[in-house]
Design a protein around this motif. Structure first.
Motif, PDB file in Angstrom:
ATOM      1  N   LEU A   1     -26.473   8.621 -29.110  1.00 43.26           N
ATOM      2  CA  LEU A   1     -27.770   9.063 -28.615  1.00 43.26           C
ATOM      3  C   LEU A   1     -27.711  10.544 -28.273  1.00 43.26           C
ATOM      4  N   THR A   2     -28.844  11.208 -28.395  1.00 42.57           N
ATOM      5  CA  THR A   2     -29.020  12.539 -27.822  1.00 42.57           C
ATOM      6  C   THR A   2     -29.942  12.370 -26.630  1.00 42.57           C
ATOM      7  N   VAL A   3     -29.405  12.548 -25.444  1.00 43.86           N
ATOM      8  CA  VAL A   3     -30.154  12.316 -24.214  1.00 43.86           C
ATOM      9  C   VAL A   3     -30.452  13.647 -23.542  1.00 43.86           C
ATOM     10  N   VAL A   4     -31.723  13.893 -23.309  1.00 41.06           N
ATOM     11  CA  VAL A   4     -32.171  15.108 -22.622  1.00 41.06           C
ATOM     12  C   VAL A   4     -32.745  14.667 -21.284  1.00 41.06           C
ATOM     13  N   THR A   5     -32.358  15.332 -20.212  1.00 37.04           N
ATOM     14  CA  THR A   5     -32.802  14.905 -18.885  1.00 37.04           C
ATOM     15  C   THR A   5     -32.833  16.078 -17.926  1.00 37.04           C
ATOM     16  N   ASN A   6     -33.646  15.953 -16.904  1.00 41.98           N
ATOM     17  CA  ASN A   6     -33.629  16.903 -15.788  1.00 41.98           C
ATOM     18  C   ASN A   6     -32.954  16.284 -14.578  1.00 41.98           C
ATOM     19  N   SER A   7     -32.338  15.115 -14.747  1.00 41.36           N
ATOM     20  CA  SER A   7     -31.740  14.358 -13.663  1.00 41.36           C
ATOM     21  C   SER A   7     -30.226  14.507 -13.643  1.00 41.36           C
ATOM     22  N   ILE A   8     -29.680  14.923 -12.516  1.00 38.95           N
ATOM     23  CA  ILE A   8     -28.230  15.003 -12.368  1.00 38.95           C
ATOM     24  C   ILE A   8     -27.611  13.617 -12.542  1.00 38.95           C
ATOM     25  N   GLY A   9     -28.210  12.603 -11.927  1.00 38.53           N
ATOM     26  CA  GLY A   9     -27.665  11.261 -11.989  1.00 38.53           C
ATOM     27  C   GLY A   9     -27.626  10.704 -13.397  1.00 38.53           C
ATOM     28  N   VAL A  10     -28.699  10.894 -14.168  1.00 37.42           N
ATOM     29  CA  VAL A  10     -28.726  10.418 -15.551  1.00 37.42           C
ATOM     30  C   VAL A  10     -27.643  11.107 -16.369  1.00 37.42           C
ATOM     31  N   ALA A  11     -27.513  12.416 -16.199  1.00 38.61           N
ATOM     32  CA  ALA A  11     -26.495  13.157 -16.937  1.00 38.61           C
ATOM     33  C   ALA A  11     -25.100  12.651 -16.602  1.00 38.61           C
ATOM     34  N   GLN A  12     -24.832  12.421 -15.328  1.00 40.51           N
ATOM     35  CA  GLN A  12     -23.523  11.909 -14.918  1.00 40.51           C
ATOM     36  C   GLN A  12     -23.253  10.528 -15.496  1.00 40.51           C
ATOM     37  N   THR A  13     -24.271   9.720 -15.595  1.00 42.20           N
ATOM     38  CA  THR A  13     -24.112   8.348 -16.072  1.00 42.20           C
ATOM     39  C   THR A  13     -23.757   8.293 -17.550  1.00 42.20           C
ATOM     40  N   LEU A  14     -24.333   9.169 -18.359  1.00 38.83           N
ATOM     41  CA  LEU A  14     -24.229   9.035 -19.812  1.00 38.83           C
ATOM     42  C   LEU A  14     -23.295  10.032 -20.491  1.00 38.83           C
TER      43      LEU A  14
ATOM     44  N   LEU B   1     -15.236   2.705  -6.999  1.00 36.46           N
ATOM     45  CA  LEU B   1     -16.522   2.612  -6.309  1.00 36.46           C
ATOM     46  C   LEU B   1     -17.273   3.930  -6.370  1.00 36.46           C
ATOM     47  N   LEU B   2     -16.575   5.041  -6.220  1.00 39.69           N
ATOM     48  CA  LEU B   2     -17.219   6.354  -6.331  1.00 39.69           C
ATOM     49  C   LEU B   2     -17.809   6.542  -7.725  1.00 39.69           C
ATOM     50  N   ASP B   3     -17.067   6.137  -8.752  1.00 41.64           N
ATOM     51  CA  ASP B   3     -17.563   6.261 -10.121  1.00 41.64           C
ATOM     52  C   ASP B   3     -18.786   5.379 -10.331  1.00 41.64           C
ATOM     53  N   ALA B   4     -18.756   4.170  -9.769  1.00 46.65           N
ATOM     54  CA  ALA B   4     -19.908   3.275  -9.897  1.00 46.65           C
ATOM     55  C   ALA B   4     -21.133   3.858  -9.216  1.00 46.65           C
ATOM     56  N   LEU B   5     -20.962   4.468  -8.051  1.00 47.54           N
ATOM     57  CA  LEU B   5     -22.087   5.106  -7.359  1.00 47.54           C
ATOM     58  C   LEU B   5     -22.678   6.218  -8.209  1.00 47.54           C
ATOM     59  N   ARG B   6     -21.833   7.016  -8.828  1.00 51.34           N
ATOM     60  CA  ARG B   6     -22.342   8.107  -9.683  1.00 51.34           C
ATOM     61  C   ARG B   6     -23.131   7.535 -10.851  1.00 51.34           C
TER      62      ARG B   6
ATOM     63  N   LYS C   1     -21.593  -6.375  -8.200  1.00 50.11           N
ATOM     64  CA  LYS C   1     -21.811  -6.826  -9.573  1.00 50.11           C
ATOM     65  C   LYS C   1     -21.196  -5.850 -10.570  1.00 50.11           C
ATOM     66  N   THR C   2     -21.386  -4.566 -10.325  1.00 49.63           N
ATOM     67  CA  THR C   2     -20.869  -3.548 -11.241  1.00 49.63           C
ATOM     68  C   THR C   2     -19.350  -3.580 -11.308  1.00 49.63           C
ATOM     69  N   LEU C   3     -18.703  -3.750 -10.157  1.00 48.98           N
ATOM     70  CA  LEU C   3     -17.244  -3.722 -10.082  1.00 48.98           C
ATOM     71  C   LEU C   3     -16.614  -5.103 -10.253  1.00 48.98           C
ATOM     72  N   ASP C   4     -17.458  -6.156 -10.280  1.00 51.83           N
ATOM     73  CA  ASP C   4     -16.975  -7.529 -10.397  1.00 51.83           C
ATOM     74  C   ASP C   4     -16.014  -7.875  -9.268  1.00 51.83           C
ATOM     75  N   VAL C   5     -16.443  -7.562  -8.049  1.00 53.22           N
ATOM     76  CA  VAL C   5     -15.679  -7.901  -6.847  1.00 53.22           C
ATOM     77  C   VAL C   5     -16.637  -8.503  -5.827  1.00 53.22           C
TER      78      VAL C   5
ATOM     79  N   ALA D   1     -26.538   2.981  -4.093  1.00 54.63           N
ATOM     80  CA  ALA D   1     -26.695   1.590  -4.519  1.00 54.63           C
ATOM     81  C   ALA D   1     -26.519   0.658  -3.336  1.00 54.63           C
ATOM     82  N   ARG D   2     -27.026  -0.542  -3.485  1.00 55.13           N
ATOM     83  CA  ARG D   2     -26.802  -1.589  -2.498  1.00 55.13           C
ATOM     84  C   ARG D   2     -25.406  -2.179  -2.689  1.00 55.13           C
ATOM     85  N   ASN D   3     -24.895  -2.804  -1.626  1.00 59.66           N
ATOM     86  CA  ASN D   3     -23.590  -3.447  -1.717  1.00 59.66           C
ATOM     87  C   ASN D   3     -23.563  -4.496  -2.825  1.00 59.66           C
ATOM     88  N   SER D   4     -24.643  -5.260  -2.950  1.00 65.08           N
ATOM     89  CA  SER D   4     -24.685  -6.319  -3.967  1.00 65.08           C
ATOM     90  C   SER D   4     -24.621  -5.745  -5.375  1.00 65.08           C
ATOM     91  N   ASP D   5     -25.290  -4.588  -5.591  1.00 64.14           N
ATOM     92  CA  ASP D   5     -25.253  -3.962  -6.910  1.00 64.14           C
ATOM     93  C   ASP D   5     -23.857  -3.456  -7.247  1.00 64.14           C
TER      94      ASP D   5
END
Length: 267
Positions: free
Chosen positions: A121-134, A14-19, A32-36, A25-29
């Protein structure tokens, strides 16, 4: 001193999914992500909140330790169905091997999640969340721009960020916006965000704004990129009237996210 018990496997998932969902995120999201079930998510969130790893909000949660106003986390939990559709549509427009810029917007967080299915992909971002995701996914390379951090946006801004962004040859810049005016174009609540969007749009081969329809006709104090420097807009509902005419004048192509047509018919 009592030693804190380690997180369970479910809690770590769940912590990884939040990152990956940008920090909140909402509980419903999460379900769906964790399939639970949502009940499983609620139980896991309750346990994690007791350990101090996350903060609970109505209907969802966000990662603990965030400084300042948690407005980003509230935004990402709003209109998430529309943002998810938009994220999937944007990702479908991305080809493997592209160099992309993704900003700190809450809709962009959903784009980043969808891009985990793309590779090289080469992804450039100023977002911590985007960087963590990819980062570390499918041989993608991620560059997190430097600059002064703004905790409410969970990203970097300023002249250092601009200088570093100009070093890249972006095939596609994926931008967000706080408001859209038929007269003034794409508007932002933050001067720093407006400035960076303009810098990146000028550096990109193609610029795209990902935005849900509730931003139409809203207002904000700072002008972003020249609308004529934006090539595409991905949204969940096509603009109408004066705003639609403005997009035609600016030469911006409108792309409707999958499922948007059926929702529009119900309005």
């Amino acid at each position: 001193m009592k030693k804190r018990a380690p997180h369970t496997h479910r809690e770590l998932e769940l912590l990884d999914a939040l990152r990956r969902l940008g920090g909140a995120a909402r509980n419903s999201d999460l379900a769906k992500t964790l399939d639970v079930s949502e009940e499983t998510v609620r139980r896991t969130i309750k346990a994690l909140s007791k350990s101090g790893a996350i903060e609970r909000v109505h209907g969802g949660a966000y990662l603990a330790g965030t400084q300042g106003d948690p407005s980003f986390f509230r935004r990402i939990a709003q209109h998430s169905d529309e943002k998810r559709l938009i994220g999937a549509k944007v990702a479908a427009m991305v080809r493997e091997g592209m160099t992309l810029f993704l900003d700190v917007g809450s809709t962009t967080a959903f784009v980043a999640e969808e891009l985990r299915q793309r590779s090289n992909l080469t992804v450039v971002t100023n977002s911590i969340g985007v960087a963590q995701t990819l980062v570390g996914v499918n041989n993608n390379r991620v560059h997190l721009l430097g600059g002064e951090m703004q905790s409410d946006e969970r990203g970097s801004f300023g002249h250092v960020t601009h200088r570093q962004a100009r070093r890249f040859a972006f095939d596609l810049a994926v931008l967000s916006t706080d408001a859209i005016s038929a007269r003034q174009g794409f508007l932002y609540l933050s001067a720093a965000e407006a400035d960076l969007a303009s810098v990146v749009a000028d550096s990109a081969e193609r610029s795209l704004v990902a935005v849900a329809h509730f931003k139409y006709g809203e207002t904000a104090p700072y002008c972003g990129p020249d609308p004529r420097r934006v090539h595409d807009m991905v949204t969940d509902l096509a603009p109408e009237g004066e705003l639609a005419a403005a997009f035609r004048d600016w030469g911006i192509k409108i792309h409707l996210a999958t499922g948007a047509e059926s929702r529009a018919g119900k309005k």
